[in-house]
Design an enzyme around this catalytic site. Structure first.
Site, short mmCIF file in Angstrom:
data_model
loop_
_atom_site.label_atom_id
_atom_site.label_comp_id
_atom_site.label_asym_id
_atom_site.label_seq_id
_atom_site.Cartn_x
_atom_site.Cartn_y
_atom_site.Cartn_z
N TYR A 153 1.97 3.15 -2.83
CA TYR A 153 1.35 2.13 -3.46
C TYR A 153 -0.07 1.72 -2.61
O TYR A 153 -1.17 1.87 -3.39
CB TYR A 153 2.10 0.99 -3.26
CG TYR A 153 1.32 -0.31 -3.82
CD1 TYR A 153 0.91 -0.53 -5.23
CD2 TYR A 153 0.76 -1.13 -2.89
CE1 TYR A 153 0.30 -1.72 -5.47
CE2 TYR A 153 -0.01 -2.32 -3.28
CZ TYR A 153 -0.13 -2.76 -4.41
OH TYR A 153 -1.08 -3.62 -5.04
N LYS A 157 -3.99 2.51 -4.05
CA LYS A 157 -5.03 1.41 -4.23
C LYS A 157 -6.42 1.90 -3.30
O LYS A 157 -7.37 1.27 -3.84
CB LYS A 157 -4.57 -0.06 -3.76
CG LYS A 157 -3.51 -0.70 -4.42
CD LYS A 157 -4.33 -0.83 -5.87
CE LYS A 157 -3.39 -1.59 -6.91
NZ LYS A 157 -4.08 -2.08 -8.19
#
Length: 251
Positions: A153, A157
């Site tokens: 994750y 990003k």
């Protein structure tokens, strides 16, 4: 100076969620017509029903076909687009990389990074010739200040941040491209990580440790920053990432 989006057409992906719905309301409150795009059509319709001139569109941002359909709807309904907010995204429950499945890795890449790329690609032709056109991407402070249990994750990003810089250089001066990096907020994001809606006092205290302002992000904090970057007040900002993090990035 007052932020004014009168006459502007705005797409907000993930528009029924915490950051997304606050962002949709903020743009609509400043005069924009908003396309509330979300995989949950019922929730998107509920948000759109509150906003003058808004419409809801069901979009699965992990599907290239669904993204194409979203922007075809925008073209048909409005004839063009002024602002795209790439907000849709999600984490997985906290787990170490060695315990992360290939399916989870692919899903995180698709929902957080690839969706931003494909939505921007589809939106840009609709922005041609529109004064002040711009894109705002929602990254995360975890790209710069990662916590354990979210390696994939966090890195997706970071990809959103890098994509923002690259696209800003490519499409200037016709279109501006910026991003925001929120710290964790008590939205549906929490449920995805912890499996329950409400944080315990211990969980909350652990999360705010390292945030100098001593709290998690409010959805309006993020919406206000997105609106600023999309507005004429930020007309000389492109390739910028604003950390909406209560100081987490400096601690």
């Amino acid at each position: 100076m007052r932020i004014d989006f009168t006459g502007k057409i705005v797409v907000v992906t993930g528009g029924a969620g915490g950051f997304g719905s606050a962002t949709a309301r903020t743009f609509a409150g400043a005069g924009a017509r908003v396309v509330v795009s979300d995989i949950n059509l019922e929730k998107a319709q509920a948000v759109a029903s509150e906003l003058e001139g808004a419409i809801a569109v069901r979009t699965d941002v992990t599907s290239p076909e669904s993204i194409t359909e979203l922007f075809e709807t925008v073209r048909t309904e409005f004839g063009g687009l002024d602002i795209l907010v790439n907000n849709a995204g999600a984490p997985t429950p906290k787990r170490d990389l060695v315990d992360t499945s290939l399916d989870d890795i692919n899903w995180l890449i698709n929902i957080n990074y690839r969706s931003t790329v494909l939505a921007s690609q589809a939106a840009l032709p609709l922005m041609k010739g529109r004064e002040g056109a711009n894109i705002v991407n929602v990254a995360s402070i975890s790209a710069r200040r990662p916590r354990p249990g979210g390696t994939v994750y966090n890195s997706t990003k970071a990809g959103v941040e890098s994509f923002t810089l690259a696209l800003a250089a490519e499409v200037a001066p016709e279109v501006r491209v910026n991003s925001v990096s929120p710290v964790i907020s008590e939205t549906g994001f929490i449920t995805s990580i912890y499996g329950h809606n409400d944080l315990s006092d211990a969980d909350r205290q652990r999360l705010v440790t390292g945030i100098p302002l001593g709290r998690t992000a409010d959805t309006q904090d993020v919406a206000n920053t997105i609106a600023f970057l999309a507005s004429d007040l930020a007309s000389f900002h492109t390739g910028v990432n604003l950390q909406v993090d209560g100081g987490r990035s400096i601690n």
